[in-house]
Design a protein around this motif. Structure first.
Motif, PDB file in Angstrom:
ATOM      1  N   ARG A  25      54.808  -3.148  16.311  1.00  0.00           N
ATOM      2  CA  ARG A  25      56.183  -3.358  16.788  1.00  0.00           C
ATOM      3  C   ARG A  25      56.310  -2.652  18.141  1.00  0.00           C
ATOM      4  NH1 ARG A  25      59.136  -1.740  11.173  1.00  0.00           N
ATOM      5  NH2 ARG A  25      60.963  -1.494  12.510  1.00  0.00           N
ATOM      6  N   TYR A  26      55.661  -3.265  19.135  1.00  0.00           N
ATOM      7  CA  TYR A  26      55.454  -2.581  20.413  1.00  0.00           C
ATOM      8  C   TYR A  26      56.743  -2.396  21.215  1.00  0.00           C
ATOM      9  CZ  TYR A  26      50.642  -3.607  19.177  1.00  0.00           C
ATOM     10  OH  TYR A  26      49.449  -3.693  18.513  1.00  0.00           O
ATOM     11  N   GLU A  27      57.644  -3.392  21.172  1.00  0.00           N
ATOM     12  CA  GLU A  27      58.910  -3.242  21.921  1.00  0.00           C
ATOM     13  C   GLU A  27      59.712  -2.052  21.395  1.00  0.00           C
ATOM     14  OE1 GLU A  27      57.991  -6.130  20.509  1.00  0.00           O
ATOM     15  OE2 GLU A  27      58.141  -7.766  21.977  1.00  0.00           O
ATOM     16  N   GLU A  28      59.753  -1.902  20.063  1.00  0.00           N
ATOM     17  CA  GLU A  28      60.492  -0.775  19.475  1.00  0.00           C
ATOM     18  C   GLU A  28      59.802   0.556  19.792  1.00  0.00           C
ATOM     19  OE1 GLU A  28      61.957  -1.539  15.277  1.00  0.00           O
ATOM     20  OE2 GLU A  28      60.731  -3.329  15.625  1.00  0.00           O
ATOM     21  N   ALA A  29      58.487   0.521  19.810  1.00  0.00           N
ATOM     22  CA  ALA A  29      57.745   1.739  20.165  1.00  0.00           C
ATOM     23  C   ALA A  29      58.114   2.173  21.579  1.00  0.00           C
ATOM     24  CB  ALA A  29      56.245   1.498  20.062  1.00  0.00           C
ATOM     25  N   ILE A  30      58.161   1.202  22.511  1.00  0.00           N
ATOM     26  CA  ILE A  30      58.527   1.509  23.898  1.00  0.00           C
ATOM     27  C   ILE A  30      59.925   2.117  23.950  1.00  0.00           C
ATOM     28  CG2 ILE A  30      59.104   0.451  26.125  1.00  0.00           C
ATOM     29  CD1 ILE A  30      56.802  -1.583  25.534  1.00  0.00           C
ATOM     30  N   GLU A  31      60.860   1.575  23.163  1.00  0.00           N
ATOM     31  CA  GLU A  31      62.229   2.116  23.131  1.00  0.00           C
ATOM     32  C   GLU A  31      62.225   3.597  22.757  1.00  0.00           C
ATOM     33  OE1 GLU A  31      64.715  -0.163  20.527  1.00  0.00           O
ATOM     34  OE2 GLU A  31      64.235  -2.058  21.531  1.00  0.00           O
ATOM     35  N   ASN A  32      61.443   3.948  21.747  1.00  0.00           N
ATOM     36  CA  ASN A  32      61.402   5.341  21.293  1.00  0.00           C
ATOM     37  C   ASN A  32      60.728   6.256  22.320  1.00  0.00           C
ATOM     38  OD1 ASN A  32      62.326   5.928  18.257  1.00  0.00           O
ATOM     39  ND2 ASN A  32      61.675   3.793  18.461  1.00  0.00           N
ATOM     40  N   TYR A  33      59.659   5.776  22.940  1.00  0.00           N
ATOM     41  CA  TYR A  33      59.023   6.589  23.981  1.00  0.00           C
ATOM     42  C   TYR A  33      59.979   6.785  25.155  1.00  0.00           C
ATOM     43  CZ  TYR A  33      54.577   5.912  21.516  1.00  0.00           C
ATOM     44  OH  TYR A  33      53.560   5.907  20.571  1.00  0.00           O
ATOM     45  N   ASN A  34      60.757   5.746  25.475  1.00  0.00           N
ATOM     46  CA  ASN A  34      61.710   5.859  26.581  1.00  0.00           C
ATOM     47  C   ASN A  34      62.813   6.872  26.283  1.00  0.00           C
ATOM     48  OD1 ASN A  34      60.882   4.258  28.801  1.00  0.00           O
ATOM     49  ND2 ASN A  34      61.371   2.390  27.660  1.00  0.00           N
ATOM     50  N   ILE A  35      63.196   6.983  25.007  1.00  0.00           N
ATOM     51  CA  ILE A  35      64.212   7.985  24.630  1.00  0.00           C
ATOM     52  C   ILE A  35      63.711   9.387  24.959  1.00  0.00           C
ATOM     53  CG2 ILE A  35      65.400   9.071  22.672  1.00  0.00           C
ATOM     54  CD1 ILE A  35      65.555   6.222  21.418  1.00  0.00           C
ATOM     55  N   THR A  36      62.420   9.633  24.720  1.00  0.00           N
ATOM     56  CA  THR A  36      61.872  10.970  25.022  1.00  0.00           C
ATOM     57  C   THR A  36      61.931  11.248  26.522  1.00  0.00           C
ATOM     58  OG1 THR A  36      59.535  10.335  25.352  1.00  0.00           O
ATOM     59  CG2 THR A  36      60.263  10.719  23.089  1.00  0.00           C
ATOM     60  N   LEU A  37      61.789  10.199  27.343  1.00  0.00           N
ATOM     61  CA  LEU A  37      61.855  10.372  28.798  1.00  0.00           C
ATOM     62  C   LEU A  37      63.279  10.705  29.233  1.00  0.00           C
ATOM     63  CD1 LEU A  37      59.607   7.390  30.011  1.00  0.00           C
ATOM     64  CD2 LEU A  37      58.925   9.699  29.385  1.00  0.00           C
ATOM     65  N   GLU A  38      64.263  10.204  28.479  1.00  0.00           N
ATOM     66  CA  GLU A  38      65.665  10.494  28.793  1.00  0.00           C
ATOM     67  C   GLU A  38      66.069  11.894  28.322  1.00  0.00           C
ATOM     68  OE1 GLU A  38      67.729   7.383  26.803  1.00  0.00           O
ATOM     69  OE2 GLU A  38      66.779   5.797  27.989  1.00  0.00           O
TER      70      GLU A  38
END
Length: 460
Positions: free
Chosen positions: A249-262
């Motif tokens: 579920r790569y799109e959702e994984a990207i969402e979670n990694y992006n949260i850490t960047l925020e």
């Protein structure tokens, strides 16, 4: 108005700092000195702590606590003999002081006498009203002895006394992990969460246990509960991203990694994982952008350079791939996988000398796969170094003693060097181990294969 303890401590510290600047000697009670010394030790200001101990003992020469700080400094400076002598003197004065036993155990631990340290700490347990810290110290001593069951049991006792002792919780899970008791760890964490249901640390650890068991859906739920308990918990978002990758579920994984960047400054790990996810989604432009962001964030992260290397390798842009594999090797020159990749890229570019160097380095570092030996031998043959190829294959035969691919190559090489007796010996070995691989002679040694001498030997 009465000051709270923290304000009192700050006031004492400010007075002490002011005294050091002015050289005016002020009076502090022994408790104030205790707090001042604690502050300096906790902040690693050893020289200041020593100054405070000296002044404290001048004003309170009979204070056992201040003398114990002296012991702590001696231990820190590895002056164990002085520490031992002083602790023995203090024991004669206060044989029931638990802190004396703790410092005695600390000295024994520094001398690697962990069993004796445990005995002393168990004596301290009988004197204390709050056993949490002592159980933790006993647990650490058992860890030094690699006695993980005992260590685990003592850390569990810490949590019985203080449910929010997350350091003890981490140590318990470390013991479970070392003992590979993942199911037991899960049971323990579930019981703990019944008592402390909003503990993000426990949910996070539970998720990691499920990850180890490849129970990815359960791991995902655990990390989601960790985030519910603390929506700023970066570690939980990262782990959740890793699980979502496992579930494709790569799109959702990207969402979670992006949260850490925020939530915080960008981390090279999150940037790299986002790049990997985009690569899986076939979005190569975004993938390589994030790989470059990774190495911009952390130029010493070899995994970032390797990701770029592999990206260009897949694109068959071998020159760029070669440039970036060298970047990775400059950071980690002991990595077998990197040297093999270096060799493969050079081989594709027909830089045979560099390719041979890469395979040789991989072997020196412990890569003993048959393919590595064989490929290096074939390259040495192409480079016109038959003796080097023979030496390489003889080494390989020590790891693969009855291998036809090695034997037929050795046969061809020896025949090429006109050492027919050795050539015939290895030819017979190859035929005995697996005659089908005789095609190697036709592929690698066509002139030898066509010779009457070899035809006669094959019929013999």
């Amino acid at each position: 108005m009465e000051l709270n303890p923290n304000e009192n401590n700050k006031l004492s510290l400010n007075r002490f700092e002011s005294m050091l600047k002015t050289n005016n000697v002020l009076f502090f009670d022994s408790d104030e000195f205790d707090n001042i010394i604690h502050h300096y030790l906790n902040h690693g200001k050893i020289a200041r702590a020593k100054k405070a101990i000296k002044l404290g003992l001048e004003q309170h020469p009979s204070s056992i606590n201040l003398q114990l700080f002296r012991v702590e400094i001696y231990v820190f400076e590895n002056n164990l003999e002085k520490a031992d002598n002083l602790i023995n003197e203090l024991y004669l004065l206060e044989p029931l002081n638990e802190e004396i036993y703790i410092q005695k155990a600390n000295i024994l631990s520094k001398r690697d006498n962990h069993k004796k340290a445990i005995e002393v700490l168990k004596k301290a347990l009988k004197m204390t009203e709050d056993p949490t810290d002592i159980y933790s110290l006993i647990g650490m001593e058992y860890l030094f002895l690699d006695e993980f069951e005992e260590a685990k049991n003592n850390f569990m006792k810490c949590l019985e006394s203080d449910i929010e002792d997350y350091s003890a919780l981490h140590n318990i899970i470390y013991c479970f992990d070392y003992l590979e008791q993942h199911e037991e760890a899960i049971k323990y964490l579930n019981l703990y969460l019944e008592r402390n249901p909003y503990c993000e640390v426990a949910w996070h650890q539970l998720g990691k246990q499920f990850m180890d068991l490849k129970a990815y859906e359960k791991a995902l739920s655990a990390f989601e509960f960790a985030i519910i308990s603390d929506d700023g918990f970066i570690g939980a978002y990262l782990e959740k991203g890793k699980v979502l990758e496992k579930l494709k579920r790569y799109e959702e994984a990207i969402e979670n990694y992006n949260i850490t960047l925020e939530l915080d400054d960008p981390t090279s790990f999150a940037l790299l994982r986002i790049g990997m996810c985009y690569q899986k989604l076939k979005n190569n432009d975004l993938a390589v952008q994030y790989f470059y962001k990774t190495v911009e964030e952390d130029p010493l992260l070899d995994k970032g350079w390797i990701a770029i290397t592999k990206f260009y390798n897949q694109q068959k842009n071998y020159q760029k791939s070669l440039y970036y594999i060298n970047k990775a090797l400059n950071i980690d020159a002991e990595n077998i996988a990197y040297w093999k990749l270096f060799a493969q890229i050079n081989e594709r570019l027909n830089y045979l000398e560099e390719a041979e160097k890469g395979y040789k380095k991989a072997i020196e570092l412990g890569s003993y796969e048959l393919s590595t030996w064989l490929t290096r031998a074939d390259i040495l043959l192409q480079l016109g170094e038959p003796q080097g190829a023979i030496y390489n294959l003889l080494q390989a035969s020590e790891f693969y003693p009855e291998n036809a691919e090695i034997e037929f190559r050795l046969a061809g090489l020896y025949y090429q060097l006109h050492e027919t007796e050795k050539g015939f010996y290895h030819l017979k070995n190859g035929l005995r181990f697996n005659a089908e691989y005789a095609i190697i002679l036709e592929e690698l040694f066509p002139n030898i294969y066509k010779s009457q001498q070899l035809k006669s030997a094959l019929k013999a």
